[in-house]
Design a protein around this motif. Structure first.
Motif, PDB file in Angstrom:
ATOM      1  N   TYR A   7       0.772  -1.305  -0.074  1.00  0.00           N
ATOM      2  CA  TYR A   7       0.122  -0.066   0.168  1.00  0.00           C
ATOM      3  C   TYR A   7       0.836   1.175   0.128  1.00  0.00           C
ATOM      4  O   TYR A   7       0.633   2.201  -0.651  1.00  0.00           O
ATOM      5  CB  TYR A   7      -0.928  -0.051   1.231  1.00  0.00           C
ATOM      6  CG  TYR A   7      -1.941   1.222   1.043  1.00  0.00           C
ATOM      7  CD1 TYR A   7      -2.912   1.311   0.262  1.00  0.00           C
ATOM      8  CD2 TYR A   7      -1.661   2.183   1.880  1.00  0.00           C
ATOM      9  CE1 TYR A   7      -3.855   2.251   0.236  1.00  0.00           C
ATOM     10  CE2 TYR A   7      -2.404   3.466   1.856  1.00  0.00           C
ATOM     11  CZ  TYR A   7      -3.584   3.294   1.145  1.00  0.00           C
ATOM     12  OH  TYR A   7      -4.578   4.444   0.992  1.00  0.00           O
ATOM     13  N   VAL A  21      -2.406   0.939  -3.553  1.00  0.00           N
ATOM     14  CA  VAL A  21      -3.228   0.157  -3.723  1.00  0.00           C
ATOM     15  C   VAL A  21      -3.562  -0.821  -2.467  1.00  0.00           C
ATOM     16  O   VAL A  21      -2.547  -1.573  -1.796  1.00  0.00           O
ATOM     17  CB  VAL A  21      -3.017  -0.578  -5.008  1.00  0.00           C
ATOM     18  CG1 VAL A  21      -4.172  -1.591  -5.127  1.00  0.00           C
ATOM     19  CG2 VAL A  21      -2.994   0.288  -5.957  1.00  0.00           C
ATOM     20  N   PRO A  22      -4.894  -0.968  -2.029  1.00  0.00           N
ATOM     21  CA  PRO A  22      -5.116  -1.861  -1.041  1.00  0.00           C
ATOM     22  C   PRO A  22      -5.025  -3.244  -1.790  1.00  0.00           C
ATOM     23  O   PRO A  22      -6.154  -3.523  -2.205  1.00  0.00           O
ATOM     24  CB  PRO A  22      -6.378  -1.377  -0.311  1.00  0.00           C
ATOM     25  CG  PRO A  22      -7.013  -0.658  -1.360  1.00  0.00           C
ATOM     26  CD  PRO A  22      -5.935   0.094  -2.199  1.00  0.00           C
ATOM     27  N   ASN A  23      -4.162  -4.227  -1.660  1.00  0.00           N
ATOM     28  CA  ASN A  23      -3.945  -5.320  -2.213  1.00  0.00           C
ATOM     29  C   ASN A  23      -4.917  -6.396  -1.776  1.00  0.00           C
ATOM     30  O   ASN A  23      -4.376  -6.941  -0.982  1.00  0.00           O
ATOM     31  CB  ASN A  23      -2.688  -5.735  -2.492  1.00  0.00           C
ATOM     32  CG  ASN A  23      -2.796  -6.858  -3.430  1.00  0.00           C
ATOM     33  OD1 ASN A  23      -3.638  -7.305  -4.130  1.00  0.00           O
ATOM     34  ND2 ASN A  23      -1.414  -7.262  -3.851  1.00  0.00           N
ATOM     35  N   PHE A  24      -6.163  -6.448  -1.647  1.00  0.00           N
ATOM     36  CA  PHE A  24      -7.022  -7.226  -1.484  1.00  0.00           C
ATOM     37  C   PHE A  24      -6.736  -8.890  -2.084  1.00  0.00           C
ATOM     38  O   PHE A  24      -7.171  -9.683  -1.458  1.00  0.00           O
ATOM     39  CB  PHE A  24      -8.616  -7.040  -1.852  1.00  0.00           C
ATOM     40  CG  PHE A  24      -9.110  -5.799  -1.256  1.00  0.00           C
ATOM     41  CD1 PHE A  24      -9.084  -5.702  -0.151  1.00  0.00           C
ATOM     42  CD2 PHE A  24      -9.538  -4.806  -2.398  1.00  0.00           C
ATOM     43  CE1 PHE A  24      -9.606  -4.407   0.407  1.00  0.00           C
ATOM     44  CE2 PHE A  24      -9.734  -3.844  -1.844  1.00  0.00           C
ATOM     45  CZ  PHE A  24     -10.089  -3.350  -0.552  1.00  0.00           C
ATOM     46  N   ILE A  77     -11.109   3.204  -7.948  1.00  0.00           N
ATOM     47  CA  ILE A  77     -11.793   2.268  -7.476  1.00  0.00           C
ATOM     48  C   ILE A  77     -11.408   0.850  -8.437  1.00  0.00           C
ATOM     49  O   ILE A  77     -11.651  -0.164  -8.129  1.00  0.00           O
ATOM     50  CB  ILE A  77     -13.355   2.527  -7.662  1.00  0.00           C
ATOM     51  CG1 ILE A  77     -14.263   1.400  -7.375  1.00  0.00           C
ATOM     52  CG2 ILE A  77     -13.541   2.873  -9.269  1.00  0.00           C
ATOM     53  CD1 ILE A  77     -14.319   1.308  -5.931  1.00  0.00           C
ATOM     54  N   ASP A 100      -8.444   0.092  -9.229  1.00  0.00           N
ATOM     55  CA  ASP A 100      -7.327  -0.853  -8.524  1.00  0.00           C
ATOM     56  C   ASP A 100      -8.127  -1.745  -7.619  1.00  0.00           C
ATOM     57  O   ASP A 100      -7.511  -2.891  -7.486  1.00  0.00           O
ATOM     58  CB  ASP A 100      -6.342  -0.049  -7.687  1.00  0.00           C
ATOM     59  CG  ASP A 100      -5.531   0.734  -8.734  1.00  0.00           C
ATOM     60  OD1 ASP A 100      -5.445   0.521  -9.986  1.00  0.00           O
ATOM     61  OD2 ASP A 100      -5.291   1.802  -8.363  1.00  0.00           O
ATOM     62  N   LYS A 101      -8.856  -1.415  -6.882  1.00  0.00           N
ATOM     63  CA  LYS A 101      -9.641  -2.010  -5.795  1.00  0.00           C
ATOM     64  C   LYS A 101     -10.508  -3.476  -6.447  1.00  0.00           C
ATOM     65  O   LYS A 101     -10.287  -4.429  -6.112  1.00  0.00           O
ATOM     66  CB  LYS A 101     -10.498  -1.121  -5.061  1.00  0.00           C
ATOM     67  CG  LYS A 101      -9.917  -0.310  -4.082  1.00  0.00           C
ATOM     68  CD  LYS A 101     -10.761   0.594  -3.498  1.00  0.00           C
ATOM     69  CE  LYS A 101      -9.902   1.816  -2.681  1.00  0.00           C
ATOM     70  NZ  LYS A 101      -9.340   2.849  -3.529  1.00  0.00           N
ATOM     71  N   ILE A 140      -9.590  -7.276  -6.099  1.00  0.00           N
ATOM     72  CA  ILE A 140     -10.547  -8.242  -5.623  1.00  0.00           C
ATOM     73  C   ILE A 140     -10.846  -9.404  -7.214  1.00  0.00           C
ATOM     74  O   ILE A 140     -10.909 -10.380  -6.567  1.00  0.00           O
ATOM     75  CB  ILE A 140     -12.023  -7.666  -5.420  1.00  0.00           C
ATOM     76  CG1 ILE A 140     -11.912  -6.823  -4.170  1.00  0.00           C
ATOM     77  CG2 ILE A 140     -13.125  -8.900  -5.385  1.00  0.00           C
ATOM     78  CD1 ILE A 140     -13.103  -5.886  -3.984  1.00  0.00           C
TER      79      ILE A 140
END
Length: 152
Positions: free
Chosen positions: A12, A17-20, A76, A78-79, A83
């Motif tokens: 991050y 990027v919050p790498n889910f 959005i 990237d998120k 996912i």
């Protein structure tokens, strides 16, 4: 858990990027090490090294093919992509190896008594390894030009 959190924070901090899909990458690594040890009879440490290399290559592939093209897209995207990678990897692993519980064999089956605590040798190894990797990462970030660039 500490290394997973550290990895999430590092990704991050660098990519914003919050790498889910981070947990799914760890899952792939666990399956690679399991399959290499159980199906191919590879040594424990060699299997761990192969898993680390496989996950690193997969992460670079995800960054180059998914996240890099989305660098200038709205946040959005990237998120949603992270996912999507997570769902893809989970489905791929389930399709390939099923959803049954598996236990990874370990050569460290001793039970240790440390200061009145009974603890499996495998856990001591995990704790020592996690702290060692955290220390190496800290030194890398603080003492190298590349690490300073990442921090900046």
């Amino acid at each position: 858990y500490g290394l997973v959190a550290l990895g999430l924070t590092l990704v991050y901090g660098i990519l914003h990027v919050p790498n889910f899909s981070h947990g799914a990458l760890y899952m792939v690594g666990a399956y690679v090490s399991y399959i290499t040890m159980v199906d191919f009879g590879v040594n424990y440490w060699v299997a761990m090294l192969l898993a680390a290399v496989a996950v690193a290559l997969l992460a670079v592939l995800c960054e180059r093919l998914v996240f890099n093209p989305l660098r200038h897209a709205p946040p959005i995207h990237d998120k949603i992509a992270a996912i999507g990678i997570m769902l893809f990897l989970e489905a791929l692993v389930q399709m390939q190896w099923g959803a049954e519980f598996r236990r990874m064999p370990t050569p460290y089956t001793d039970i240790l008594d440390i200061a009145g605590m009974t603890i499996p040798a495998q856990r001591v190894l995990i704790i020592a390894g996690a702290f060692s990797l955290m220390a190496v990462l800290h030194l890398f970030l603080k003492k190298t030009m590349t690490g300073s660039t990442i921090v900046a």
